[in-house]
Write a protein that holds these residues in place. Sequence first.
Motif, PDB file in Angstrom:
ATOM      1  N   ALA A  40      86.581 -97.859  -7.004  1.00 23.89           N
ATOM      2  CA  ALA A  40      88.046 -97.937  -7.057  1.00 23.89           C
ATOM      3  C   ALA A  40      88.687 -96.665  -6.504  1.00 23.89           C
ATOM      4  N   ALA A  41      88.039 -95.511  -6.691  1.00 22.71           N
ATOM      5  CA  ALA A  41      88.600 -94.241  -6.224  1.00 22.71           C
ATOM      6  C   ALA A  41      88.256 -93.955  -4.760  1.00 22.71           C
ATOM      7  N   ARG A  42      87.310 -94.667  -4.227  1.00 23.23           N
ATOM      8  CA  ARG A  42      86.855 -94.389  -2.861  1.00 23.23           C
ATOM      9  C   ARG A  42      87.962 -94.421  -1.816  1.00 23.23           C
ATOM     10  N   PRO A  43      88.884 -95.387  -1.835  1.00 19.03           N
ATOM     11  CA  PRO A  43      89.941 -95.374  -0.818  1.00 19.03           C
ATOM     12  C   PRO A  43      90.770 -94.081  -0.827  1.00 19.03           C
ATOM     13  N   ASP A  44      90.997 -93.520  -2.010  1.00 19.93           N
ATOM     14  CA  ASP A  44      91.746 -92.263  -2.078  1.00 19.93           C
ATOM     15  C   ASP A  44      90.966 -91.138  -1.402  1.00 19.93           C
ATOM     16  N   PHE A  45      89.663 -91.048  -1.663  1.00 19.95           N
ATOM     17  CA  PHE A  45      88.854 -89.992  -1.048  1.00 19.95           C
ATOM     18  C   PHE A  45      88.698 -90.218   0.458  1.00 19.95           C
ATOM     19  N   ASP A  46      88.594 -91.494   0.871  1.00 18.92           N
ATOM     20  CA  ASP A  46      88.536 -91.789   2.305  1.00 18.92           C
ATOM     21  C   ASP A  46      89.836 -91.363   2.984  1.00 18.92           C
ATOM     22  N   GLU A  47      90.951 -91.653   2.338  1.00 19.01           N
ATOM     23  CA  GLU A  47      92.260 -91.267   2.878  1.00 19.01           C
ATOM     24  C   GLU A  47      92.375 -89.743   2.968  1.00 19.01           C
TER      25      GLU A  47
ATOM     26  N   GLN B  10      96.884 -84.576  -2.021  1.00 18.70           N
ATOM     27  CA  GLN B  10      97.420 -85.540  -2.974  1.00 18.70           C
ATOM     28  C   GLN B  10      96.502 -86.752  -3.120  1.00 18.70           C
ATOM     29  N   ALA B  11      95.931 -87.214  -2.010  1.00 23.78           N
ATOM     30  CA  ALA B  11      94.996 -88.349  -2.082  1.00 23.78           C
ATOM     31  C   ALA B  11      93.751 -87.962  -2.876  1.00 23.78           C
ATOM     32  N   GLU B  12      93.262 -86.741  -2.666  1.00 25.74           N
ATOM     33  CA  GLU B  12      92.087 -86.291  -3.415  1.00 25.74           C
ATOM     34  C   GLU B  12      92.411 -86.168  -4.902  1.00 25.74           C
ATOM     35  N   ILE B  13      93.586 -85.679  -5.224  1.00 29.23           N
ATOM     36  CA  ILE B  13      94.007 -85.565  -6.629  1.00 29.23           C
ATOM     37  C   ILE B  13      94.096 -86.943  -7.266  1.00 29.23           C
ATOM     38  N   ARG B  14      94.636 -87.923  -6.527  1.00 22.58           N
ATOM     39  CA  ARG B  14      94.703 -89.286  -7.065  1.00 22.58           C
ATOM     40  C   ARG B  14      93.305 -89.827  -7.350  1.00 22.58           C
TER      41      ARG B  14
ATOM     42  N   ARG C  81      90.296 -88.608   5.922  1.00 22.95           N
ATOM     43  CA  ARG C  81      90.941 -88.995   7.180  1.00 22.95           C
ATOM     44  C   ARG C  81      92.089 -88.045   7.510  1.00 22.95           C
ATOM     45  N   ALA C  82      92.945 -87.764   6.522  1.00 25.07           N
ATOM     46  CA  ALA C  82      94.088 -86.875   6.749  1.00 25.07           C
ATOM     47  C   ALA C  82      93.616 -85.461   7.107  1.00 25.07           C
ATOM     48  N   ARG C  83      92.563 -85.000   6.459  1.00 23.18           N
ATOM     49  CA  ARG C  83      92.036 -83.657   6.776  1.00 23.18           C
ATOM     50  C   ARG C  83      91.458 -83.627   8.184  1.00 23.18           C
ATOM     51  N   ARG C  84      90.747 -84.690   8.586  1.00 22.03           N
ATOM     52  CA  ARG C  84      90.215 -84.750   9.956  1.00 22.03           C
ATOM     53  C   ARG C  84      91.352 -84.741  10.975  1.00 22.03           C
TER      54      ARG C  84
ATOM     55  N   GLY D  91     100.517 -79.019   8.099  1.00 19.99           N
ATOM     56  CA  GLY D  91     100.772 -78.777   6.682  1.00 19.99           C
ATOM     57  C   GLY D  91     101.001 -80.069   5.922  1.00 19.99           C
ATOM     58  N   ALA D  92     101.754 -80.991   6.523  1.00 16.43           N
ATOM     59  CA  ALA D  92     102.017 -82.271   5.872  1.00 16.43           C
ATOM     60  C   ALA D  92     100.725 -83.084   5.723  1.00 16.43           C
ATOM     61  N   LEU D  93      99.887 -83.072   6.751  1.00 19.82           N
ATOM     62  CA  LEU D  93      98.615 -83.796   6.667  1.00 19.82           C
ATOM     63  C   LEU D  93      97.705 -83.200   5.589  1.00 19.82           C
ATOM     64  N   LEU D  94      97.668 -81.878   5.499  1.00 17.84           N
ATOM     65  CA  LEU D  94      96.849 -81.242   4.468  1.00 17.84           C
ATOM     66  C   LEU D  94      97.385 -81.534   3.073  1.00 17.84           C
ATOM     67  N   GLU D  95      98.704 -81.544   2.931  1.00 22.02           N
ATOM     68  CA  GLU D  95      99.306 -81.891   1.641  1.00 22.02           C
ATOM     69  C   GLU D  95      98.974 -83.339   1.279  1.00 22.02           C
ATOM     70  N   HIS D  96      99.066 -84.224   2.253  1.00 28.89           N
ATOM     71  CA  HIS D  96      98.719 -85.629   2.031  1.00 28.89           C
ATOM     72  C   HIS D  96      97.253 -85.755   1.610  1.00 28.89           C
ATOM     73  N   SER D  97      96.374 -85.003   2.265  1.00 28.22           N
ATOM     74  CA  SER D  97      94.957 -85.002   1.925  1.00 28.22           C
ATOM     75  C   SER D  97      94.743 -84.540   0.487  1.00 28.22           C
TER      76      SER D  97
END
Length: 163
Positions: A74-81, A112-116, A84-87, A104-110
């Motif tokens: 269930a958490a995998r899509p968040d880590f994949d996202e 937040q996805a990892e935190i989720r 992806r954003a970090r790449r 900066g926005a992409l890293l912030e998005h990355s």
Amino acid sequence: MRSGTLKILLAASVALNLFAAAAATTLLVTRDRVENHAEAQRRPRSAPLADVLADMDPEVGGRVRSALRASALAARPDFDEARRARREAVGLTNSADFDPAEVGALLEHSRQAEIRGRARLEADAVALLDTLELADRKAVSRILTRRGSRNGRDKAPETRAPS
């Protein structure tokens, strides 16, 4: 022997002795650190989850394994996202179209996805731990330790028994 040859041999002998003395001093100074590092490498960090589950009642172990697997899926899509954003951010920094705000926005998005993803894993783990008896809960609770970086710098704090 001529005096010139003796002087060269004496200088070589002194240089060799200085080198040996420096090597011996270095060995004495760093030996404890090397021994501590080697001991840390030999010590197992923690038992793998499979070993923990093997010591449990098979029914409980199977339920724990299934719950953890479902949580990870269930958490995998968040880590994949997050990956992806970090790449994308790294790719943008290596291109001619570098935009610091977008990176900066992409890293912030990355982040937040990892935190989720991490929050989902931890919430599911706590819910699972709530269903276990004390002995099983103690064994499985190691899943809450943060392993962090792979080089061992980010270690979980040691837990102490209440006084």
